[in-house]
Design a protein around this motif. Structure first.
Motif, mmCIF file in Angstrom:
data_model
loop_
_atom_site.group_PDB
_atom_site.id
_atom_site.type_symbol
_atom_site.label_atom_id
_atom_site.label_comp_id
_atom_site.label_asym_id
_atom_site.label_seq_id
_atom_site.Cartn_x
_atom_site.Cartn_y
_atom_site.Cartn_z
ATOM 1 N N LEU A 325 0.829 -1.214 0.000
ATOM 2 C CA LEU A 325 0.000 0.000 0.000
ATOM 3 C C LEU A 325 0.858 1.256 0.000
ATOM 4 C CD1 LEU A 325 -2.757 -1.057 2.548
ATOM 5 C CD2 LEU A 325 -3.106 -0.581 0.134
ATOM 6 N N GLN A 326 2.007 1.239 0.687
ATOM 7 C CA GLN A 326 2.898 2.404 0.675
ATOM 8 C C GLN A 326 3.444 2.655 -0.730
ATOM 9 O OE1 GLN A 326 5.797 1.523 3.656
ATOM 10 N NE2 GLN A 326 4.505 2.177 5.380
ATOM 11 N N LEU A 332 0.495 6.829 -6.702
ATOM 12 C CA LEU A 332 -0.713 7.659 -6.811
ATOM 13 C C LEU A 332 -0.403 9.129 -6.588
ATOM 14 C CD1 LEU A 332 -3.243 5.385 -4.901
ATOM 15 C CD2 LEU A 332 -3.375 6.009 -7.301
ATOM 16 N N LYS A 333 0.512 9.426 -5.705
ATOM 17 C CA LYS A 333 0.907 10.832 -5.490
ATOM 18 C C LYS A 333 1.494 11.429 -6.762
ATOM 19 C CE LYS A 333 1.815 10.826 -0.504
ATOM 20 N NZ LYS A 333 2.868 10.861 0.537
ATOM 21 N N GLN A 334 2.394 10.687 -7.430
ATOM 22 C CA GLN A 334 2.991 11.187 -8.679
ATOM 23 C C GLN A 334 1.917 11.417 -9.743
ATOM 24 O OE1 GLN A 334 5.942 8.283 -9.703
ATOM 25 N NE2 GLN A 334 7.332 8.807 -7.979
ATOM 26 N N GLN A 335 1.024 10.434 -9.919
ATOM 27 C CA GLN A 335 -0.061 10.597 -10.905
ATOM 28 C C GLN A 335 -0.973 11.755 -10.555
ATOM 29 O OE1 GLN A 335 -2.095 6.872 -11.087
ATOM 30 N NE2 GLN A 335 -0.367 5.748 -12.018
ATOM 31 N N ASN A 336 -1.211 11.942 -9.281
ATOM 32 C CA ASN A 336 -2.072 13.037 -8.819
ATOM 33 C C ASN A 336 -1.478 14.395 -9.176
ATOM 34 O OD1 ASN A 336 -4.068 14.421 -7.584
ATOM 35 N ND2 ASN A 336 -3.586 13.802 -5.501
ATOM 36 N N GLU A 337 -0.165 14.550 -8.997
ATOM 37 C CA GLU A 337 0.482 15.824 -9.332
ATOM 38 C C GLU A 337 0.392 16.109 -10.832
ATOM 39 O OE1 GLU A 337 4.386 15.393 -7.828
ATOM 40 O OE2 GLU A 337 3.818 15.695 -5.709
ATOM 41 N N LEU A 338 0.631 15.068 -11.669
ATOM 42 C CA LEU A 338 0.535 15.266 -13.127
ATOM 43 C C LEU A 338 -0.879 15.666 -13.541
ATOM 44 C CD1 LEU A 338 2.617 12.160 -14.280
ATOM 45 C CD2 LEU A 338 3.299 14.538 -14.536
ATOM 46 N N ILE A 339 -1.871 14.980 -13.000
ATOM 47 C CA ILE A 339 -3.275 15.281 -13.351
ATOM 48 C C ILE A 339 -3.649 16.675 -12.881
ATOM 49 C CG2 ILE A 339 -5.656 14.600 -12.860
ATOM 50 C CD1 ILE A 339 -4.525 11.682 -12.640
ATOM 51 N N ARG A 340 -3.171 17.077 -11.719
ATOM 52 C CA ARG A 340 -3.481 18.408 -11.198
ATOM 53 C C ARG A 340 -2.940 19.497 -12.123
ATOM 54 N NH1 ARG A 340 -1.036 19.312 -5.508
ATOM 55 N NH2 ARG A 340 -2.428 17.580 -4.990
ATOM 56 N N GLU A 555 -10.658 15.346 -6.732
ATOM 57 C CA GLU A 555 -11.027 15.311 -5.316
ATOM 58 C C GLU A 555 -11.215 13.873 -4.830
ATOM 59 O OE1 GLU A 555 -13.415 19.579 -5.238
ATOM 60 O OE2 GLU A 555 -14.494 17.697 -5.073
ATOM 61 N N GLY A 556 -11.795 13.006 -5.700
ATOM 62 C CA GLY A 556 -11.971 11.604 -5.318
ATOM 63 C C GLY A 556 -10.626 10.921 -5.092
ATOM 64 N N LEU A 557 -9.647 11.254 -5.981
ATOM 65 C CA LEU A 557 -8.310 10.686 -5.788
ATOM 66 C C LEU A 557 -7.703 11.139 -4.473
ATOM 67 C CD1 LEU A 557 -6.991 11.093 -9.430
ATOM 68 C CD2 LEU A 557 -7.411 8.937 -8.269
ATOM 69 N N LYS A 558 -7.956 12.442 -4.148
ATOM 70 C CA LYS A 558 -7.457 12.940 -2.861
ATOM 71 C C LYS A 558 -8.100 12.169 -1.702
ATOM 72 C CE LYS A 558 -6.505 17.672 -4.381
ATOM 73 N NZ LYS A 558 -6.925 19.081 -4.262
ATOM 74 N N LYS A 559 -9.432 11.967 -1.818
ATOM 75 C CA LYS A 559 -10.130 11.227 -0.756
ATOM 76 C C LYS A 559 -9.604 9.802 -0.636
ATOM 77 C CE LYS A 559 -14.467 13.797 -0.989
ATOM 78 N NZ LYS A 559 -15.894 13.741 -1.373
ATOM 79 N N GLU A 560 -9.322 9.151 -1.809
ATOM 80 C CA GLU A 560 -8.780 7.798 -1.762
ATOM 81 C C GLU A 560 -7.420 7.764 -1.075
ATOM 82 O OE1 GLU A 560 -10.899 5.986 -5.798
ATOM 83 O OE2 GLU A 560 -8.737 6.360 -5.734
ATOM 84 N N LEU A 561 -6.620 8.825 -1.359
ATOM 85 C CA LEU A 561 -5.326 8.927 -0.676
ATOM 86 C C LEU A 561 -5.516 9.011 0.838
ATOM 87 C CD1 LEU A 561 -3.093 11.271 -2.833
ATOM 88 C CD2 LEU A 561 -2.456 9.054 -1.927
ATOM 89 N N LYS A 563 -8.121 7.984 2.499
ATOM 90 C CA LYS A 563 -8.617 6.700 2.987
ATOM 91 C C LYS A 563 -7.488 5.692 3.178
ATOM 92 C CE LYS A 563 -13.296 6.900 1.096
ATOM 93 N NZ LYS A 563 -14.211 6.330 0.081
ATOM 94 N N LEU A 564 -6.560 5.678 2.176
ATOM 95 C CA LEU A 564 -5.429 4.759 2.291
ATOM 96 C C LEU A 564 -4.581 5.070 3.515
ATOM 97 C CD1 LEU A 564 -4.429 4.613 -1.475
ATOM 98 C CD2 LEU A 564 -5.303 2.722 -0.128
ATOM 99 N N GLN A 565 -4.401 6.388 3.751
ATOM 100 C CA GLN A 565 -3.645 6.776 4.948
ATOM 101 C C GLN A 565 -4.376 6.336 6.214
ATOM 102 O OE1 GLN A 565 -3.086 10.967 4.510
ATOM 103 N NE2 GLN A 565 -1.497 10.781 2.920
ATOM 104 N N ASP A 566 -5.726 6.534 6.216
ATOM 105 C CA ASP A 566 -6.512 6.112 7.383
ATOM 106 C C ASP A 566 -6.435 4.602 7.581
ATOM 107 O OD1 ASP A 566 -9.063 8.543 6.593
ATOM 108 O OD2 ASP A 566 -7.293 8.728 7.888
ATOM 109 N N GLU A 567 -6.514 3.839 6.457
ATOM 110 C CA GLU A 567 -6.417 2.381 6.567
ATOM 111 C C GLU A 567 -5.064 1.948 7.129
ATOM 112 O OE1 GLU A 567 -9.380 1.079 2.891
ATOM 113 O OE2 GLU A 567 -7.231 0.712 2.783
ATOM 114 N N LYS A 568 -4.039 2.697 6.703
ATOM 115 C CA LYS A 568 -2.703 2.390 7.218
ATOM 116 C C LYS A 568 -2.661 2.583 8.733
ATOM 117 C CE LYS A 568 2.127 3.806 6.784
ATOM 118 N NZ LYS A 568 3.031 4.825 6.213
#
Length: 680
Positions: A325-326, A332-340, A555-561, A563-568
């Motif tokens: 997951l890490q 996902l962070k890298q993809q998020n920056e490109l999409i932003r 925003e959904g990708l941010k929320k998923e991020l 959520k992943l942090q919360d799951e961790k």
């Protein structure tokens, strides 16, 4: 029952050989008749008590007649009998509901139709519903069924329609009694039996068609029974109606479930034997409970070991999953920056384009609005002119019709005058013929000339007058002809003027139609332009919505991020909790071993206590107050002595009982001290 067993020392227990000798010494009739006689005596005592309470309540209410009253003894006996029946049925209902709830809670599962307390409850409820039913006479015969009032529930409460339809659709039910029993089964399964019967009691004017005035459902006992039925909502029942013969079941109340065995003074020896047997059964049950608890503890230890191994495996899997997951999080962070970055650029470009297009659209819309207002004003003016011309046309058409009517009247007058002229001419010709005849007669008869000269002179005067009238009529005819010619000339002139005006109106109408067609064409072109602009606007809106959806995806990708942090974090917490649970399980194992030792000690202590009989104790052991009807006797399940309710109101879980039971104050304090010392 509150007192199930009596604890006696093993020394007091007789041997099996002695018991057999005593049984052989007794006659055969005494062996089997003793318990039946005790049950019969107990039933008669209960009936006498219920009869006395019914009489007291009836005297308080005023139903039982006093010695000085005027009621007949037959009526008073009937009322007493009805009140006694109601009281007995209500008491049986209380007992059946109490035993049903207690047995259901002790079992801790859903009840089947084969459960004896449930069957007895339905039998008692059926007797309550049948009490005071009116007999309805039909062509087949007399009908007395409690399904009739239950059918009213469908009309009063629409929620009960499902029960009624399902009961009617069952092909196995052929009688009204079977349908009524099936209805009660379904209502109990829905946990709405009390609600449906309450609806019936609220409409007693409808129940009076089915029940007598002194029936249980028409009196206050019915409301009490409905209140008792509310407690059955705790029970879960799973009753299968298919395959059961509800029509031919015989509703007989089994009193053996409710009657308690009491020791009589006549059968003390039988009571001693039953007490010894009860003691033996009690000791066997104690041993069985202890063996069961030991087996349960061993099973729990095995289960804990298995869960420990499973938790260790889950820990290893969780650590592997956290690493994966890490890695996914970094990607996902890298993809998020490109999409932003892409979305921000596209949003800026689209904002600039939309601003420019909005400015052009506003300018074009202002010009179109001005053109539209001018055209609309011209249309209104032309409509006003057209309305005025139509009004003039209507006036001219009205004048024309009036002229035609006048011409017709003149023609009629001329025709009448011509007819009169023709008639006058005929009269003149006749007069001439008469004159000629008279002239011939004068020549032929000269004698009569002198006599008729006067007549001739009178006739000549008349002819002169007729001639003058003829001349006047001819003058009038000439005047009428002149007036007719003048009217015809006027009509022709009016026709010519109307034709000219009509031509001018038609020309104006054609001009107006051409203008309207040109205006409509211009309006169509403007509408087409407006539609094109609207299409462009829709396209722009679609583009903006697409951009918004992309933003929402971001925003959904941010929320998923997140959520992943919360799951961790949650997984880390779970790991910590599992480690703590393992530590606690080790503690529980040590405590369970200590409890086993305590159970063995308690078992040893219990063997030393004796279970006192009810006849041996007349005063409370602690407060030394005398027992009475209000102050009842209660056994302490630990020491076996008898106490009052206030001195034995505490409850504790003992090793020999699965649930908390009654304990006296001294035993309560001792057991609490022992528990506290063990826990420390």
């Amino acid at each position: 029952r509150e007192e199930d067993f009596e604890i006696i020392d093993k020394k007091q227990l007789p041997d099996a050989a002695e018991l057999r000798k005593e049984e052989k010494a007794k006659p055969e009739e005494a062996r089997w008749s003793a318990p039946i006689l005790s049950l019969a005596k107990k039933a008669s005592e209960n009936l006498a008590l219920s009869y006395g309470s019914a009489l007291k309540s009836a005297s308080l209410v005023g139903l039982v007649s006093k010695p000085g009253s005027s009621d007949s003894p037959a009526k008073t006996s009937a009322r007493c009998h009805a009140m006694e029946e109601r009281a007995n049925l209500m008491n049986m209902m209380k007992l059946s509901i109490k035993i049903l709830i207690q047995s259901a809670l002790s079992l801790g599962r859903t009840l089947d139709s084969d459960f004896p307390p449930l069957q007895q409850f339905f039998v008692v409820l059926e007797h309550c519903l049948k009490h005071g039913l009116k007999v309805k006479k039909t062509f087949i015969g007399q009908n007395k069924s409690f399904f009739g009032p239950l059918e009213l529930v469908e009309k009063l409460c629409p929620e009960a329609s499902d029960i009624a339809t399902s009961v009617k659709n069952l092909p196995e039910l052929k009688t009204a009694v079977g349908r009524g029993r099936a209805w009660l089964y379904l209502a109990l399964m829905q946990k709405k039996l009390a609600d449906y019967l309450k609806v019936l009691l609220d409409h007693k004017h409808l129940l009076s068609e089915f029940y007598e005035a002194d029936a249980l459902m028409m009196e206050e006992e019915g409301a009490v029974i409905v209140g008792l039925l509310v407690g059955l909502n705790v029970i879960d029942a799973n009753l299968c109606l298919k395959g059961e013969d509800l029509d031919s079941q015989v509703g007989v109340i089994d009193f053996s479930l409710y009657l308690k065995e009491t020791q009589d003074s006549d059968g003390k020896q039988d009571g001693g034997i039953t007490a010894v047997l009860d003691q033996k059964h009690y000791v066997e049950e104690l041993n069985r409970h202890l063996s069961c608890t030991v087996a349960d503890l061993q099973n729990k230890i095995d289960c804990l070991e298995k869960t420990n191994s499973k938790l260790q495996e889950e820990l290893a899997a969780a650590t592997d999953r956290i690493g994966s997951l890490q890695e996914e999080q970094q990607q996902l962070k890298q993809q998020n920056e490109l999409i932003r970055e892409r979305s921000e650029k596209s949003v800026e470009v689209t904002k600039e384009d939309t601003k420019v297009e909005l400015d052009t659209y506003k300018q074009s819309r202002q010009g179109l609005d001005e053109m539209y207002s001018d055209v609309w004003k011209q249309l209104k003016e032309e409509k006003k002119i057209r309305l005025e011309l139509e009004k003039e046309l209507e006036l001219q058409i009205g004048m024309k019709t009036e002229m035609e009517i006048a011409m017709k009247l003149l023609e009629k007058d001329t025709h009448e005058k011509q007819d009169t002229l023709v008639a006058l001419r005929q009269q003149l010709e006749e007069v001439k013929a008469i004159n000629l005849q008279m002239f011939h007669k004068s020549q032929n008869a000269e004698c009569s000339l002198q006599q008729k000269t006067e007549a001739i002179s009178s006739f000549e005067g008349k002819t002169n007058e007729m001639m003058s009238s003829i001349k006047q009529m001819e003058e009038r005819l000439q005047l009428a002809e002149k007036a007719r010619q003048a009217a015809e000339e006027r009509c022709n002139k009016m026709k010519q003027e109307l034709a000219g005006r009509l031509d001018t109106c038609r020309q104006q109408m054609s001009q107006l139609d051409s203008k309207c067609s040109t205006l409509e064409k211009e309006l169509k072109s403007e509408k087409e332009q407006r539609q094109t602009l609207q299409k462009e606007l829709h396209q722009e809106k679609d583009a903006t919505t697409l951009l918004k959806t992309e933003l929402q995806q971001m925003e959904g990708l941010k929320k998923e991020l997140r959520k992943l942090q919360d799951e961790k974090q949650q997984l880390e917490k779970v790991c910590e909790e599992q480690e703590q649970a393992l530590q606690e399980m080790g503690l529980h194992l040590s405590q369970s071993k200590l409890k086993m030792e305590d159970i063995k000690e308690v078992n040893k202590a219990l063997k030393g206590h004796t279970w006192l009989k009810d006849d041996e104790a007349t005063h409370c052991k602690q407060c030394e107050k005398e027992f009475s009807i209000s102050r009842r006797k209660h056994h302490c399940r630990n020491c076996g002595d008898i106490f009052c309710n206030t001195c034995s109101s505490n409850e504790l879980a003992l090793p020999s009982y699965p649930k908390p039971v009654r304990v006296c104050d001294t035993c309560h304090t001792l057991l609490l001290q022992r528990c506290s010392s063990n826990s420390s």
